[in-house]
Design an enzyme around this catalytic site. Structure first.
Site, mmCIF file in Angstrom:
data_model
loop_
_atom_site.group_PDB
_atom_site.id
_atom_site.type_symbol
_atom_site.label_atom_id
_atom_site.label_comp_id
_atom_site.label_asym_id
_atom_site.label_seq_id
_atom_site.Cartn_x
_atom_site.Cartn_y
_atom_site.Cartn_z
ATOM 1 N N ASP A 165 23.026 27.091 -23.559
ATOM 2 C CA ASP A 165 23.111 28.531 -23.349
ATOM 3 C C ASP A 165 23.530 29.086 -22.149
ATOM 4 O O ASP A 165 23.530 28.253 -21.123
ATOM 5 C CB ASP A 165 21.813 29.093 -23.746
ATOM 6 C CG ASP A 165 21.809 30.854 -24.442
ATOM 7 O OD1 ASP A 165 22.921 31.256 -24.298
ATOM 8 O OD2 ASP A 165 20.661 31.020 -24.790
ATOM 9 N N ASN A 224 23.175 32.773 -20.207
ATOM 10 C CA ASN A 224 22.836 34.293 -20.494
ATOM 11 C C ASN A 224 23.100 35.717 -19.518
ATOM 12 O O ASN A 224 22.673 36.310 -19.617
ATOM 13 C CB ASN A 224 21.532 34.415 -20.982
ATOM 14 C CG ASN A 224 21.184 33.698 -22.290
ATOM 15 O OD1 ASN A 224 21.869 34.197 -23.175
ATOM 16 N ND2 ASN A 224 20.431 32.746 -22.444
ATOM 17 N N CYS A 226 26.746 28.330 -26.103
ATOM 18 C CA CYS A 226 26.202 29.520 -26.475
ATOM 19 C C CYS A 226 26.247 30.191 -25.257
ATOM 20 O O CYS A 226 26.102 29.754 -24.280
ATOM 21 C CB CYS A 226 24.792 29.450 -27.053
ATOM 22 S SG CYS A 226 23.882 30.924 -27.121
ATOM 23 N N ASP A 237 24.406 36.749 -31.548
ATOM 24 C CA ASP A 237 23.037 36.984 -31.673
ATOM 25 C C ASP A 237 22.713 37.753 -32.889
ATOM 26 O O ASP A 237 21.635 37.990 -33.131
ATOM 27 C CB ASP A 237 22.536 37.448 -30.232
ATOM 28 C CG ASP A 237 22.068 36.425 -29.351
ATOM 29 O OD1 ASP A 237 22.027 35.205 -29.861
ATOM 30 O OD2 ASP A 237 21.754 36.718 -28.235
HETATM 31 C C1 DGJ Z 1 20.439 33.874 -26.229
HETATM 32 C C2 DGJ Z 1 21.016 32.902 -27.484
HETATM 33 O O1 DGJ Z 1 22.292 33.472 -28.023
HETATM 34 C C3 DGJ Z 1 19.827 32.884 -28.412
HETATM 35 O O2 DGJ Z 1 20.267 32.267 -29.539
HETATM 36 C C4 DGJ Z 1 18.677 32.396 -27.814
HETATM 37 O O3 DGJ Z 1 18.885 30.693 -27.567
HETATM 38 C C5 DGJ Z 1 18.130 33.071 -26.709
HETATM 39 N N1 DGJ Z 1 19.344 33.227 -25.673
HETATM 40 C C6 DGJ Z 1 17.164 32.204 -25.838
HETATM 41 O O4 DGJ Z 1 16.756 32.780 -24.749
#
Ligand code: DGJ
Length: 739
Positions: A478, A480, A526, A548
């Site tokens: 991931d 973010n 991701c 998501d």
């Molecule tokens: C963002 C991802 O897209 C989700 O599926 C999940 O893994 C969360 N992060 C976890 O923090």
């Protein structure tokens, strides 16, 4: 496939589908002559070189009013010598000049397709699958070499391009722009298609007519982004899903990018694609070089479906790598939406047990298993198990799960650190941050300096130790947040313009280290869902978490848009609980699965909270997916009705032998007493007779494609039991089997 005509100094690249022609011009630079549907090689195409004297233009040769770079179509243009458009390359020299003049020096034609060092790229398995032309150009004044490389695939309408720049002299210079592709097209009669959106509404399709001036999409976020995907297509006005001409351009890269079409007032359209020049500046000393990433160009005269199918087949089989490339993907349960951070070993084991009973093959433990991580404010960077939650660690947990007969997968986010973590306390200098400036957070987290190899080695050691000690079959990587205040303290002030790109190279390097050590692990990329769903990632991870947003109705648009470029084997799609976590919508479980099965299928919920009735349905869904996933993930995919245009969405897959097809039919809102309705199918064998499920009739492929398959809504306000295919958010899967 690739020929050079000595006399006319023309390069011809061609196969049965596509031709690409350019030549060495009078000024020894390269001029573009043709890109499009295959035409014969007539050895001399000089008549396609148009240059008429025009007032107000800057001309190259003394006494000659004709040769002006202002309107000559070029292969890799520069600024300042007559061409007033945006250049492919910009080099700032020691004396402050930016004028360059790369002249033809030599060329080489080889069989096959060489790898791009440290960069993802399409590849061949046998040299006879493609031919590659490298044209070397040289600027004598600054002693710089430019190599433009073109590969044409033998059996595909695909040409790839990249550029390489080397400083061969003693004086250093600064490369401030280096596009992977510049292509001048002779007119502007196109619509430009882009994939745009934001978090949770990724890759929606937008189309706009080309006009004079610049139309561009880009990323300055350090990731390819949910906002714009590194892809554009130029389609002729009469092109639709199934017919007409379209040119697709896809950038095999995961960081900042620019994809731009500049239309000048002579109606020439210049397509540029490459690393975004903003915040990019690469000093090259003697002997140093820069390699651009690759652009993949697809030509289709069979509409957008034709273009997408070419991308799908190429990316599925000659970009994705490793053991899982050609394999039907495991059906998984991911605990994220089911538990978020609230779990312990007991809960996970009981979820895994229940998953196994449903027929699931892989259980994935998402965020929250490591360091001190009970919410998103702490723990990132501490890649060792949280023994309060998981007393037997990942090693013990994974073994217990696999002993149940179900595989185990794990979530990681290697590029990030929370300030509240052991890693940050030990190495505060390892984040990207600008000296003496406040650094912004994203989801409370900071970005590790992946342009620093020490950081990567350290993270690699931590993560590979956990994997080595455990029974792990799958990793979800991931990422973010977007990058900000980008500055690396391991690079000098002169080299800060390299950091964005070096960061991406660092991500690629860590991926390469992990996939090399763990070839049996399936990687899924991701980035807060689909914020880094790009071809670069597919080279390392053959599938990607698409969004998501797991609501099936939202997913129709997201998956429809994503399918413009990316194969279904790469599109992560899961059934989640209702009301949906993002849009609070209640979509029937049948439709949730009917959408998710056109991708890598799984469930994103707490299986222990399922009703007995849902469990029975899920057991059947999983059986169906196991029987049909090879077709659903690797068959030929056709978009038939767009969710961007109406209440209905229809798409289908057809097997290679055309013996089986599955049509997904989705309805957003129920209408009453509806008109009669048919959908014209695609890709069937006209001579074969198919049994059509639901409708319970038999029809030849030609009928189903030319007359259409009946999809009339039988509701007239009266409830009938027709496979739960009526009502808001309902859907049907029609199975077509050749007799
Ligand atoms: C963002 C991802 O897209 C989700 O599926 C999940 O893994 C969360 N992060 C976890 O923090």
């Amino acid at each position: 496939m690739i020929k050079y005509n000595e006399k006319s100094r023309t390069f011809y690249l061609g196969n049965e589908y596509v031709s690409y022609i350019f030549k060495i011009l009078e000024n020894e630079q390269l001029g573009q002559l043709y890109y499009g549907k295959a035409i014969k090689d007539s050895k001399n195409f000089d008549h396609l070189f148009e240059s008429e004297p025009r007032p107000m233009t800057v001309c190259t040769f003394d006494g000659d009013m004709k040769f002006s770079l202002e309107y000559i179509k070029q292969e890799y243009p520069s600024y300042g010598t007559g061409d007033m458009r945006h250049p492919a390359i910009d080099i700032l020299q020691e004396n402050g000049s930016r004028i360059i003049d790369f002249k033809y020096q030599s060329h080489e034609i080889i069989k096959g397709k060489p790898e791009l060092k440290d960069l993802p790229a399409t590849y061949v398995e046998h040299d006879d699958e493609a031919e590659t032309l490298s044209v070397s150009l040289y600027d004598d004044l600054i002693d710089a070499k430019l190599i433009l490389t073109y590969t044409i695939f033998k059996d595909r309408p695909v040409i790839t391009r990249n550029a390489y720049i080397e400083n061969c002299g003693d004086t250093e210079f600064r490369l401030n722009r280096a596009m992977s592709l510049s292509l001048d097209l002779p007119d502007k009669d196109y619509d430009m298609i882009e994939l745009t959106g934001a978090w949770s509404r990724e890759r929606h399709i937008k189309s706009r007519k080309l006009e004079h001036g610049i139309q561009s999409i880009y990323s300055l976020r350090g990731i390819s982004s949910a906002n714009f995907n590194p892809f554009i297509a130029l389609k002729r006005y009469d092109c639709n899903e199934n017919s007409g001409e379209v040119l697709g351009f896809s950038f095999v890269y995961s960081g900042n990018f620019l994809a731009q079409v500049e239309v000048d007032t002579y109606d020439i359209s210049r397509v540029s694609m490459g690393i975004h020049p903003h915040n990019f500046s690469w000093k090259l000393r003697k002997g140093e070089s820069f390699q651009t990433p690759e652009v993949v160009m697809v030509y289709s005269d069979k509409g957008l479906n034709g273009m997408s199918q070419t991308f799908h087949k190429l990316y599925q089989s000659r970009l994705a790598r490793g053991k899982f490339r050609d394999e039907a993907r495991p059906i998984l349960v991911n605990n994220w939406e089911g538990t978020y951070f609230d779990f312990d070993e007991e809960k996970i084991l009981s979820m895994a047990k229940q998953s196994k009973e449903l027929g699931v093959e892989l259980f994935v433990l998402d965020d929250g298993w490591f360091g001190v991580r009970n919410d998103d404010t702490s723990g990132l960077g501490d890649w060792y198990p949280n023994l309060d939650k998981l007393p037997n660690g990942i090693s013990g947990l994974s073994k217990k799960v696999t002993e149940m007969g179900i595989k185990f997968g794990l979530w990681i986010e290697p590029e990030m650190v929370n300030k509240d973590s052991e890693l940050y306390r030990k190495h505060p200098e390892w984040t990207l941050e600008t000296p003496n400036r406040k650094s912004s957070h994203g989801r409370h987290q900071h970005v590790l300096d992946f342009s620093n190899p020490d950081v990567i080695d350290y993270i690699y050691k931590m993560i590979s130790k956990v994997i080595r000690e455990s029974d792990i079959s799958y990793i979800k990587w991931d990422m973010n947040r977007s990058l900000s205040e980008v500055y690396s303290n391991v690079h000098d002030s002169e080299s800060q313009g390299k950091v964005m790109h070096k960061y991406v190279l660092g991500v690629y390097r860590l991926y390469e280290m992990l996939i090399n050590e763990f070839p049996d692990i399936l990687f899924e990329s991701c980035s807060s869902g689909g914020s880094r769903f790009d071809p670069g990632m597919l080279y390392y991870a053959p599938q990607c978490w698409t969004s998501d947003d797991t609501d099936a109705i939202e997913r129709l648009k997201i998956q429809y848009g994503t399918s413009l470029v990316y194969p279904l084997s790469s599109i992560g799609a899961h059934v989640s609980a209702i009301p949906n976590a993002q849009v609070f919508r209640n979509v029937p479980i049948e439709t949730r699965a009917n959408v998710a099965c056109f991708g890598t299928f799984g469930y994103e919920l707490d299986v222990n909270k399922l009703s007995e009735e849902d469990k029975k349905v899920i057991v059947e869904q999983i059986k169906f997916m196991k029987d049909n996933r090879k077709l659903l993930q690797f068959g030929t995919f056709y978009r038939l009705k767009s969710p961007f245009e109406g209440n209905e969405t229809v798409w289908m897959v057809v097997s290679e032998d055309k013996d089986k097809a599955i049509v997904g039919y989705y309805k957003t809102l129920q209408k009453v007493n509806c008109p009669y309705n048919r959908v014209k199918l695609q890709g069937l064998d006209p001579e074969k007779k198919y049994e059509v499920s639901i409708n319970d009739y038999e029809a030849y492929g030609d009928e189903l494609m030319n007359v259409g398959m009946i999809t009339t809504d039988r509701s007239s306000g009266e409830q009938k039991d027709i496979n739960k295919a009526e009502g808001d958010y309902s859907s049907r899967l029609y199975i077509l089997t050749a007799k």
